[in-house]
Each structure stands twice: as structure tokens, then as C-alpha cells.
Write a protein that holds these residues in place. Structure first.
Motif, PDB file in Angstrom:
ATOM      1  N   VAL A  75       0.827  -1.207   0.000  1.00  0.00           N
ATOM      2  CA  VAL A  75       0.000   0.000   0.000  1.00  0.00           C
ATOM      3  C   VAL A  75       0.866   1.263   0.000  1.00  0.00           C
ATOM      4  N   LEU A  76       1.953   1.227   0.740  1.00  0.00           N
ATOM      5  CA  LEU A  76       2.781   2.437   0.850  1.00  0.00           C
ATOM      6  C   LEU A  76       3.387   2.856  -0.484  1.00  0.00           C
ATOM      7  N   ARG A  77       3.359   1.957  -1.455  1.00  0.00           N
ATOM      8  CA  ARG A  77       3.869   2.317  -2.779  1.00  0.00           C
ATOM      9  C   ARG A  77       2.785   2.844  -3.698  1.00  0.00           C
ATOM     10  N   GLN A  78       1.560   2.866  -3.227  1.00  0.00           N
ATOM     11  CA  GLN A  78       0.463   3.296  -4.097  1.00  0.00           C
ATOM     12  C   GLN A  78       0.497   4.807  -4.332  1.00  0.00           C
ATOM     13  N   ASP A  79      -0.109   5.187  -5.452  1.00  0.00           N
ATOM     14  CA  ASP A  79      -0.143   6.598  -5.811  1.00  0.00           C
ATOM     15  C   ASP A  79      -0.883   7.445  -4.780  1.00  0.00           C
ATOM     16  N   TYR A  80      -1.946   6.868  -4.172  1.00  0.00           N
ATOM     17  CA  TYR A  80      -2.707   7.702  -3.251  1.00  0.00           C
ATOM     18  C   TYR A  80      -1.939   8.018  -1.978  1.00  0.00           C
ATOM     19  N   TYR A 120      -0.076  19.794  -5.921  1.00  0.00           N
ATOM     20  CA  TYR A 120       0.091  18.886  -7.056  1.00  0.00           C
ATOM     21  C   TYR A 120      -1.262  18.408  -7.587  1.00  0.00           C
ATOM     22  N   VAL A 121      -1.324  18.251  -8.892  1.00  0.00           N
ATOM     23  CA  VAL A 121      -2.437  17.517  -9.498  1.00  0.00           C
ATOM     24  C   VAL A 121      -1.790  16.386 -10.291  1.00  0.00           C
ATOM     25  N   PHE A 122      -2.178  15.137  -9.966  1.00  0.00           N
ATOM     26  CA  PHE A 122      -1.491  14.007 -10.587  1.00  0.00           C
ATOM     27  C   PHE A 122      -2.259  13.452 -11.785  1.00  0.00           C
ATOM     28  N   GLN A 123      -1.584  12.513 -12.456  1.00  0.00           N
ATOM     29  CA  GLN A 123      -2.125  12.020 -13.719  1.00  0.00           C
ATOM     30  C   GLN A 123      -3.430  11.240 -13.598  1.00  0.00           C
ATOM     31  N   ASP A 124      -3.372  10.102 -12.922  1.00  0.00           N
ATOM     32  CA  ASP A 124      -4.527   9.217 -12.941  1.00  0.00           C
ATOM     33  C   ASP A 124      -5.308   9.372 -11.639  1.00  0.00           C
ATOM     34  N   PRO A 125      -6.422  10.100 -11.686  1.00  0.00           N
ATOM     35  CA  PRO A 125      -7.112  10.396 -10.430  1.00  0.00           C
ATOM     36  C   PRO A 125      -7.719   9.170  -9.766  1.00  0.00           C
ATOM     37  N   GLN A 161     -17.050   6.040  -7.511  1.00  0.00           N
ATOM     38  CA  GLN A 161     -18.418   6.335  -7.946  1.00  0.00           C
ATOM     39  C   GLN A 161     -18.466   7.485  -8.949  1.00  0.00           C
ATOM     40  N   LEU A 162     -17.299   8.106  -9.212  1.00  0.00           N
ATOM     41  CA  LEU A 162     -17.265   9.274 -10.090  1.00  0.00           C
ATOM     42  C   LEU A 162     -16.611   8.940 -11.421  1.00  0.00           C
ATOM     43  N   SER A 163     -16.897   9.763 -12.434  1.00  0.00           N
ATOM     44  CA  SER A 163     -16.266   9.566 -13.736  1.00  0.00           C
ATOM     45  C   SER A 163     -14.835  10.109 -13.698  1.00  0.00           C
ATOM     46  N   GLY A 164     -14.043   9.751 -14.704  1.00  0.00           N
ATOM     47  CA  GLY A 164     -12.653  10.191 -14.750  1.00  0.00           C
ATOM     48  C   GLY A 164     -12.533  11.704 -14.691  1.00  0.00           C
ATOM     49  N   GLY A 165     -13.367  12.395 -15.459  1.00  0.00           N
ATOM     50  CA  GLY A 165     -13.316  13.847 -15.484  1.00  0.00           C
ATOM     51  C   GLY A 165     -13.661  14.437 -14.126  1.00  0.00           C
ATOM     52  N   THR A 209      -4.030  13.367 -19.256  1.00  0.00           N
ATOM     53  CA  THR A 209      -3.647  12.223 -20.084  1.00  0.00           C
ATOM     54  C   THR A 209      -4.608  11.051 -19.967  1.00  0.00           C
ATOM     55  N   ALA A 210      -5.133  10.811 -18.752  1.00  0.00           N
ATOM     56  CA  ALA A 210      -5.983   9.637 -18.561  1.00  0.00           C
ATOM     57  C   ALA A 210      -7.421   9.899 -18.989  1.00  0.00           C
ATOM     58  N   LEU A 211      -7.698  11.082 -19.504  1.00  0.00           N
ATOM     59  CA  LEU A 211      -9.091  11.444 -19.803  1.00  0.00           C
ATOM     60  C   LEU A 211      -9.357  11.404 -21.296  1.00  0.00           C
TER      61      LEU A 211
END
Lengths: 315, 645
Positions: A209-214, B410-415, B470-474, B499-501
């Protein structure tokens, strides 16, 4: 949530049904003849036939099963011949004692297993991690019944801190403190293996888990490391550890057989061992059935807990 | 095992080492191997050792202590020599444990192979049966079987074997299931081979490692459990003795002669531990994916070990001033120079686009700014990151924490993977607010809902209770943006946020970010591989290649007259609406591996204009007019560009 719980509860029914089939089949496979076992080798053929009819052994196997199941559903598990009392009464009485022991052990292994796993993951490769890894290895390699004997030698015989056996003191005992004093050694012994397994898996889950993006996101928000680990990482790791805790319930319930024998705990495990040596098979059957059913319920609890924790499973 | 991975590395570097080499490289499993060989060796030669018979009783010598004459480990309650009994008992225990394992492996693997190969209904029925067996607590089922068969060593062996069948069946079925759909199995079927022959000659050899792993992880258990049954008096019957029944008998004299029970227990312990250690080692070697120690925990901030530190420059007025930043990854003795000396300035209120292919080091550059590169294996090896006159690479963890999500967001790539799956989105934004502002949870929640409206999420108050899945990518990306805006950051760092959108959502998000940047007046570092996106949003661009900036300048100028051949190629990759005849040039070849960077220009191998001089020495980033620079000895000019096309 309630809907899920009811659904999950409904799924338990076929599992319990399957359990009864297996238990019935195992018992039906007994070599030899029940009538001879009861009446002795010199019984007259008429008497044997009468007993067979009484026991329903002259019917087909499925018929026998459904009669047995019907009795079971009415709470009739037969009569123990060695104790001369209804099996259900004996089994439930013994099961209470086992539940106390197994419950305490489960609590111990969950708390200490999770703690050890987290600390080990957080201090990965550090000396804390090495010590935990070392103890985990010892814990899962050690025969629990042997550990029980050693603990009795050290804490009951030499140090005289705790009583060596039983659930209550014979004279003047009976209070909750007395129970606790008797509970400590067996519960600790029973918990050791499960603690090791849970610690190992928690460590692996935390590292994953500690490697996850979140987790990076949590750090990027400026959260303290403690919050990152104990709120964000731990909750996610717990989701994958909970089913393992459910499985450990099975090992704890099974391991109780040894520990109850070692500590002369008046539980269902010790009853089973005694029943096997006296060939009191109805008692064995009843005991196995009750413990297996409780294991199914423990797993149900683990499942529900996982659902409460992980919103993704709801949809 | 932690020590295991460290020790295994030097061996792994040299090509493919043998199975045994790998096993021995793992110190703990090597120890297990030695211990096991020792115990098994002793057990093997026991009949030829000059030992007293294990079954000869001698009441006069009963319960002698260890180390007495003629009895190394003393005697038991019947005066039998304990050392001799221990060795003979070990023989029995090993034999029974191994036999149970083999029986379980044969039947379990057969069930798994058939179920996995047949699939469909056969699989379903068999696996339901296995599931039923697993619904029993393990030892309980063994007890029930022994109850039926009657006590005895052989019956205990069967019981333990039966309860272990499900483990084999499940593991082997899983592997078989995937193998049975593979081409080589289809080919064998077409060639007219029978099912049994296919199973034995095509499938089984591929499943064998899984069988071995399962055996090595269960054999310890099986020895432990058969010993347990014997301990309870349900296994070995006197005079025959295994370690478990010795322990059970010794228990009767526990208080006055503890050694009688301690000794056999110690042997079980040593035996099982050696097997477990070896089993872990075997599993790690045969199936490295399972190796838990291989995952190392990233620390809270990237390690900083700078070999070169540039002079602290005078105040430049830039919001962020990055000088010669170097970030490396150290993996198995190799050094990957992901960022090899990057310098740029981000001015207040401007948007700088950082462009490059994946692997060019642009994300690592962004992560390095606030120490978000995971260590290990990452480390910052040089440079300065200057913000308000302070070098962030010298900041303490507490200072970094204040800046993260505070002045920098920061705003990252894949939400989907960057938002926590188990917390509601409102809660995650609330947490971000409360990390930097002294607000109550309720106040912060209210603010979170306002932020959600700000990023144009409909029904914000309701949506705040949703979970990311429960939400869409956007929608999810809007949540990330809302989170980044939580504390009015001075500097926004957006790492491939679109990128992921899909394309329409991409355009919305870009518009939203541009509008918000304008409104809030923050500086934006926008990372992308897509020149199309850059042209929409950024004022200036910096193009990265193999860890370095190769060209920089105002977006329009770079876009219309790129000076570096790489920039040219990158721009050619963007499709333009209404110009269908335009070539979509994927750039031929791959970027160089950053652990083996060539001398000279890193792009030389892919460059259409390469010359001998390109491969010599370090090529500097040369000024090319106001605000423009290029790292090329022969920058493209308008004329040469025409020629190139």
C-alpha cells in the motif's frame, strides 16, 4: 448495508448444509457395524436388527441423512453414550469455554499481529523489523502444544505467577479475575501462530500500500507521516488483512484442540479428543458440526467488516 | 526476508544464476538448508549409529538428566535412552510428514489439473467440493477423519494429507486454468494428442514449480500437525514413537523431568523452522513476485545526497528557481540518471509547460521539487530548488510538509489511483484543508464543498459524500484540482492531468485549469507529452529529453520554429484538425536508457541530422535569442527545416 448483510447471511445456508453433508458422510463411512459396537460381539441377530431399525440404519443413505438432518434442525444431535446426556447440551456447554479461549486468542493475535506488521513495515530493514521477522518465524515454526508446556513450566511451576491449568480455581475461584488468570497462558499460546501469520501479511500489505499513488497524494497534501501511515496506509492494508483474520479464526478454533488438552481447559477441543478415544462418535459429530458452523460465522463477520470498510465492495 | 533481498543482489547482477546459487545467496534459507541437511542426515544414518535401542526399557535408570553417563540426553520415564528415541522419532516424523505431503500433492494436483483443464461444469463442481472442505477448520477435519478411521500413525497421515488436498487443488487449478487456454495446448489438441497425454506432457511440466512451492510451504505444517495428532494420542501408538507422541508421553512427567518433553519439542521446532526457511527461499527463487521483502517502503521525503551544489543565486523574482537538479535511481548497482541537471525558472502568474516523451524525466523533475520521489530507490544527487530565497533541498521534513499542499499543490495524472479509494472525496479535500488551516472539520467540510462548486461539480454538497470509484474520470480530476486549490497555492504542479481522460473531457479540464490559474493568479508548472495540450495552456515551454532540457522558449516561437530536431519531431506527432494530409510521425527508435547515457547528444541515434561532432563532449544549452535556448550544436533554422522536410 442491511441488504448486503441479509444476502450474505442467505449465502451461509448452503455452506452450512454442505457441512452437514460432509459430517454425515464421514460418520457414515465408519468401518464396522454400529449395532455390534453398541451390543458387543455376542448379540443375537434379532437384537442387531432391532437396533439397526431403531437407529434407522436399515434405510438408504439419503433417507438416513434427511432423518438425521430433521433431528438436527430440532436440536437433537443424539445422546452421548459415554456421558449419558444429550449431545447438544454437552456440546453447547463446552463450546462456551472454547469461545472464551478462542475469542481471547483472536483478540490477541489481531491486535499484536497488526501492530507488529505495521511497525515492521514502517521500520523496514531496521532492527525492529528484523526482530519482528525473527519472532514471526519462530512463532509459526513452533509446535503450539510444546510452547504451552514451556509456558506452564516457566510461569506456573517456576515463577508461580499463573495457574497451570483449568478454567477456574477449584476452591474459592469463579470470579472474572480468576478466569482471566487462568485464561492468560492458554490464550497467549493459542494466539502465537496466528499472530505470526497476521504480522507477516500485514507487513506485506503495508509495504504494498505504501507504494500506491494515493499515498504519494497524501504526502503531497502535506500530511504528517503518522497520518499517512496510520490513517491512509493502514486502512487500505486492513481491507486485505481482514479476510486473513477470518481464516485465522479457523486455525485458532482448531488449535484449541491442542491447547485445551495441554491446559486442561474444559472446552470443545478437549471434549473431542476424549470422545475420539472413547469412540463416542455422536459426540464427535456434534462437536465438529458446532465448531465448523462457528467458523463459518466468523468468516461471515470478517466479510461484513470488510464491506463496512471498503465502499468499493458495495457497488 | 529482508536480509535475503540484500544478499541476493550481487548474484543477480551477473546474468542468470542457477537455482542453487540463488537459494544459497539467501542467507536465511541457506541456514535452513544446512540445518535440514544436518537433521535429515542424522535421521538417515540412525540405524548405523552406535546407539542403545530406543525401545529397551530400564526402570532402574528412569528419568535421568541430560549429560549423564551413557545417556547424552538422559532417559525417559521407562528408562529408555532419549537421544536414541529422538533420532528414531525424527525418522518417523520426517517420513510421515513427507509421505503426507506427497499424498496430498498427488491427489490435490490431480484434482487441480483436471478441474483447471476441463473448466466449465466439472471445474465448478470440483471446486465447490474443495470449498466445502475448506469451510472446516483445518485440524478439526483431521480429527473427524481420525475419529472415523481410529487412532494410528497411518490414519493420522491420511487425515493430514486429506485436509491439505484443498491447498494443492486450489493453487494448481489456478495455474492450469490459465495454461489450458494457451496456444501450445491448443496446438497439442489439434495434433490429435489425447487429453491425458496433453495434461501430462504439456501442462504438468509448467505447473510443476507451483506444486513444488506448495509442497515446500505445506510440508512444515504437515510435520507439525501429524506430531500434534500423535501428541494427542491419536497418531503413533506405543511402542512406536514419533516426536509428537514422545512429547505427549513426556508431558506426564513434565513437572519432575521437563527435559523428556522439551527435547522432542525442540527437535520438531528445529525441523519445521529449517523447512520453513528453506521453503521461503524456494518460493522467492521460483516465484519472485511473491517476495514481500522486494517491495521497499518509500520514506517520507526523497533522500538528498548532493555531489554538486551550484552557487546560491541572487534573488531573481521567480516563484521557483530550479538549478542543475539531478535525481537518480539506484537499483541493483545500476544508477539511472532520470534527471541529469535540469534548470528552469517558473515566474509568478505564468504557465510553464514541461514537455517530453514518457521516461524523459519530466515527472521525476516535478516530484523532486518537494521530495516526493520514493526513496529507495530514488535520491537527489545535485542541484538547488529555490523558493523565496530558500533551498528546498535543504528543508527539513516539517518544512517540506508545510510547503506540500500549502504553497505548492500537485495535481497528478490518474485520479483513480491517486485518490484514496476508502475515503469520501469531501473527506480527502477536508483533510487537505485542515493540514494547513486551523479549521474545525465541519468548517473545512463547508469549504471543501465550496471548492467542489468552484471546479464546477454539480450538486457539490451531495457529491462530497461520494467515493472516487463512484465518479467519472473527469469528475475525479476535478476533485484533484479542487484539492490542489484548497490552500490557495502559489505554485500548482500538474503532472499529466489530462492524459488519462478522453478528449472532450480533456478540453474541459484544460479550460478549467486555465481559468482558475487566471483567477487565483498562481504559477502553473504543466507537465505533458502532448504538444497540442501545451499550446493551449502554457506561456513558455521547456522540452525534456533523456533527463535534460533540450530546448526552451515562448510557446508560440518554439511551436512555429523549433530549433532542436527532437522538438520538431515531437510537434510533428500532434495531429491537427483539418490537416488530414499531415504526417503523424512517430519518432523512430527509443530514447537511450538513462543508466547508459551515450557521450554527447542523447538524441544523436534518432536524429536525422546527426554528425560525428554530436557524439563528443557535453553539449551545452545555448542561448538563441531572448528567452530561447537549445541544446544542439546545429540548431534548426527555418531554411534547414524546409530542407529536412
Amino acid at each position: 448495508m442491511l441488504v448486503y448483510f441479509l444476502k450474505r447471511l442467505a449465502m451461509v445456508v448452503p455452506v452450512l448444509f454442505g457441512l452437514t453433508v460432509i459430517v454425515f458422510l464421514i460418520m457414515a463411512m465408519i468401518p464396522g457395524d454400529a449395532a455390534t459396537a453398541i451390543l458387543g460381539a455376542y448379540a443375537t441377530p434379532e437384537n442387531v436388527a432391532r437396533i439397526n431399525q431403531q437407529l434407522g440404519l436399515d434405510r438408504s443413505l439419503p433417507e438416513q441423512y434427511f432423518i438425521w438432518l430433521g433431528n438436527l434442525l430440532q436440536g437433537d444431535l443424539g445422546r452421548s453414550y459415554s456421558l449419558n446426556r444429550p449431545v447438544l447440551d454437552e456440546v453447547l456447554e463446552r463450546f462456551n469455554a472454547t469461545l472464551v479461549l478462542a475469542g481471547a486468542a483472536l483478540l490477541l493475535c489481531t491486535v499484536f499481529g497488526l501492530l507488529a506488521g505495521i511497525v515492521s513495515a514502517v521500520r523496514q530493514f531496521g532492527w525492529t523489523d528484523r526482530i519482528v521477522t525473527f519472532f514471526v518465524l519462530i512463532g509459526i515454526s513452533m509446535p503450539s502444544f510444546w510452547l504451552g508446556l514451556i509456558l506452564i513450566l516457566v510461569f506456573a511451576v517456576n515463577l508461580r505467577w499463573l495457574p497451570p491449568s483449568g478454567m477456574f480455581a477449584i476452591y474459592g475461584g469463579g470470579g472474572p479475575l480468576d478466569l482471566l488468570a487462568h485464561l492468560i497462558l492458554p490464550a497467549v499460546t493459542l494466539a502465537v501462530v496466528a499472530t505470526g501469520v497476521i504480522a507477516r501479511l500485514t507487513r506485506a500489505a503495508m509495504l504494498e500500500v505504501l507504494r500506491q499513488d494515493y499515498i504519494r497524494t497524501a504526502r503531497a497534501k502535506g500530511l504528517t507521516e503518522r497520518r499517512v501511515i496510520y490513517r491512509h496506509a493502514f486502512k487500505a492494508a486492513l481491507v486485505s488483512v481482514i479476510p486473513v483474520i477470518g481464516i485465522q479464526a479457523g486455525f485458532v478454533l482448531g488449535g484449541a484442540v491442542y491447547i485445551e488438552t495441554v491446559f486442561q481447559w474444559p472446552g470443545i477441543g478437549r471434549m473431542l479428543v476424549q470422545a475420539i478415544s472413547t469412540r463416542d462418535l455422536l459426540l464427535v459429530q456434534g462437536g465438529v458440526l458446532v465448531v465448523a458452523a462457528s467458523y463459518v460465522l466468523f468468516n461471515l463477520l470478517a466479510d461484513v467488516a470488510q464491506h463496512l470498510l471498503d465502499p468499493r465492495l458495495k457497488s | 526476508m529482508s536480509a535475503a533481498t540484500n544478499a541476493a543482489k550481487p548474484v543477480a547482477r551477473r546474468g542468470r544464476p542457477s537455482f542453487l546459487q540463488l537459494l544459497v545467496a539467501n542467507r536465511l534459507s541457506a541456514f535452513g538448508l544446512v540445518l535440514l541437511v544436518l537433521i535429515a542426515g542424522l535421521a538417515l544414518i540412525t540405524p548405523w549409529l552406535p546407539l542403545p535401542s530406543p525401545d529397551v526399557t530400564n526402570p532402574a535408570d528412569r528419568l535421568m538428566r541430560p549429560m549423564t553417563d551413557g545417556h547424552l540426553l538422559g532417559t525417559d520415564q521407562l528408562g529408555r535412552d532419549l537421544f536414541s528415541r529422538l533420532l528414531w522419532g525424527t525418522r518417523v516424523s520426517i517420513a510421515v510428514g513427507l509421505s503426507a505431503t506427497i499424498v496430498a500433492a498427488i491427489f490435490g494436483s490431480a484434482i487441480g489439473l483436471i478441474a483447471g483443464y476441463a473448466g466449465g461444469r466439472t471445474d465448478n463442481i470440483m471446486m465447490r467440493g474443495i470449498d466445502m472442505l475448506m469451510a472446516f477448520p483445518y485440524i478439526l477435519l483431521a480429527l473427524a477423519i481420525v475419529a472415523v478411521l481410529g487412532p494410528g500413525l497411518l490414519n493420522a497421515l491420511y487425515a493430514i494429507a486429506v485436509v491439505n488436498i484443498p491447498f494443492f487443488a486450489r493453487n494448481i487449478r489456478g495455474v492450469t486454468l490459465s495454461l489450458a487456454r494457451r496456444e501450445f495446448v491448443d496446438a497439442a489438441k489439434l495434433s490429435g494428442k489425447g487429453h491425458i497425454r496433453i495434461l501430462l506432457s504439456e501442462v504438468l511440466p509448467n505447473v510443476l514449480p507451483v506444486i513444488v512451492i506448495t509442497m515446500s510451504t505445506t510440508v512444515g505444517w504437515m510435520i507439525l500437525e501429524t506430531a500434534g495428532l500423535s501428541f494427542l494420542g491419536l497418531g503413533a501408538q506405543p511402542p512406536q514413537a514419533d516426536l509428537g507422541s514422545m512429547l505427549g508421553e513426556g508431558r506426564k512427567v513434565l513437572f519432575n523431568a521437563p527435559h523428556v518433553s522439551i527435547v522432542p519439542g525442540l527437535m520438531i521446532f528445529a525441523l519445521v523452522m529449517s523447512i520453513n526457511l528453506l521453503g521461503d527461499g524456494i518460493r522467492d527463487v521460483l516465484d519472485p513476485r511473491l517476495k514481500s521483502g522486494a517491495l521497499s517502503r518509500p520514506s517520507a521525503a526523497t533522500a538528498v545526497r548532493r555531489e554538486s551544489v551550484p552557487e546560491m543565486p541572487r534573488e531573481t523574482g521567480a516563484a521557483l528557481d530550479v538549478r542543475d537538479l539531478k535525481t537518480q535511481f539506484h537499483v541493483g548497482g545500476e544508477v539511472y540518471k532520470a534527471v541529469g541537471g535540469v534548470s528552469f525558472q517558473l515566474n509568478k502568474h505564468e504557465c510553464l509547460g514541461l514537455v517530453g516523451e514518457s521516461g524523459s524525466g519530466k515527472s521525476v523533475t516535478a516530484m523532486s521539487l518537494l521530495g516526493l520521489v520514493p526513496t529507495p530507490p530514488g535520491r537527489i544527487a545535485g542541484g538547488r530548488v529555490i523558493h523565496e530565497g530558500k533551498d528546498l533541498l535543504e528543508a527539513s521534513e516539517a518544512e517540506l510538509r508545510r510547503l506540500r499542499g500549502g504553497a505548492f499543490a500537485y495535481v497528478f495524472q490518474d485520479p483513480l489511483s491517486t485518490l484514496h479509494p476508502l475515503f469520501s472525496v469531501g473527506d480527502q479535500i477536508t483533510e487537505a484543508i485542515r493540514a494547513h488551516q486551523p479549521l474545525s472539520y465541519r468548517e473545512a467540510w463547508k469549504k471543501a464543498v465550496e471548492l467542489l462548486s468552484l471546479v464546477r461539480i454539480p450538486n457539490a454538497a451531495e457529491r462530497a459524500h461520494s467515493y472516487p470509484h463512484q465518479l467519472s474520470g473527469g469528475m475525479r480530476q476535478r476533485i484533484s484540482i479542487a484539492m490542489a486549490l484548497a490552500n490557495d497555492a502559489e505554485i500548482l504542479i500538474a503532472d499529466e492531468p489530462t492524459t488519462a481522460l478522453d478528449v472532450t473531457v480533456q478540453a474541459q479540464i484544460l479550460k478549467l485549469m486555465a481559468a482558475l490559474q487566471d483567477e487565483k493568479g498562481s504559477a502553473l508548472l504543466f507537465i505533458t507529452h502532448d504538444f497540442g495540450v501545451v499550446s493551449e495552456i502554457s506561456d513558455r515551454v521547456a522540452v525534456m529529453y533523456a533527463g535534460r532540457i533540450v530546448e526552451t522558449g515562448p510557446t508560440d516561437e518554439v511551436l512555429f520554429s523549433p530549433a532542436h530536431p527532437y522538438t520538431r519531431k515531437l510537434i510533428d506527432c500532434v495531429p491537427v484538425l483539418g490537416e488530414p494530409e499531415r504526417r503523424l510521425d512517430a519518432i523512430a527508435g527509443l530514447p537511450p536508457a538513462v543508466n547508459r547515457l551515450p557521450e554527447g547528444c542523447a538524441f544523436a541515434d534518432r536524429c536525422p541530422h546527426v554528425e560525428a561532432a554530436c557524439r563528443k563532449g557535453d553539449i551545452a544549452l545555448d542561448d538563441l535569442g531572448p528567452g530561447r535556448a537549445v541544446r544542439c550544436i546545429k540548431p534548426l533554422t527555418a531554411g534547414r527545416e524546409e530542407a529536412a522536410q
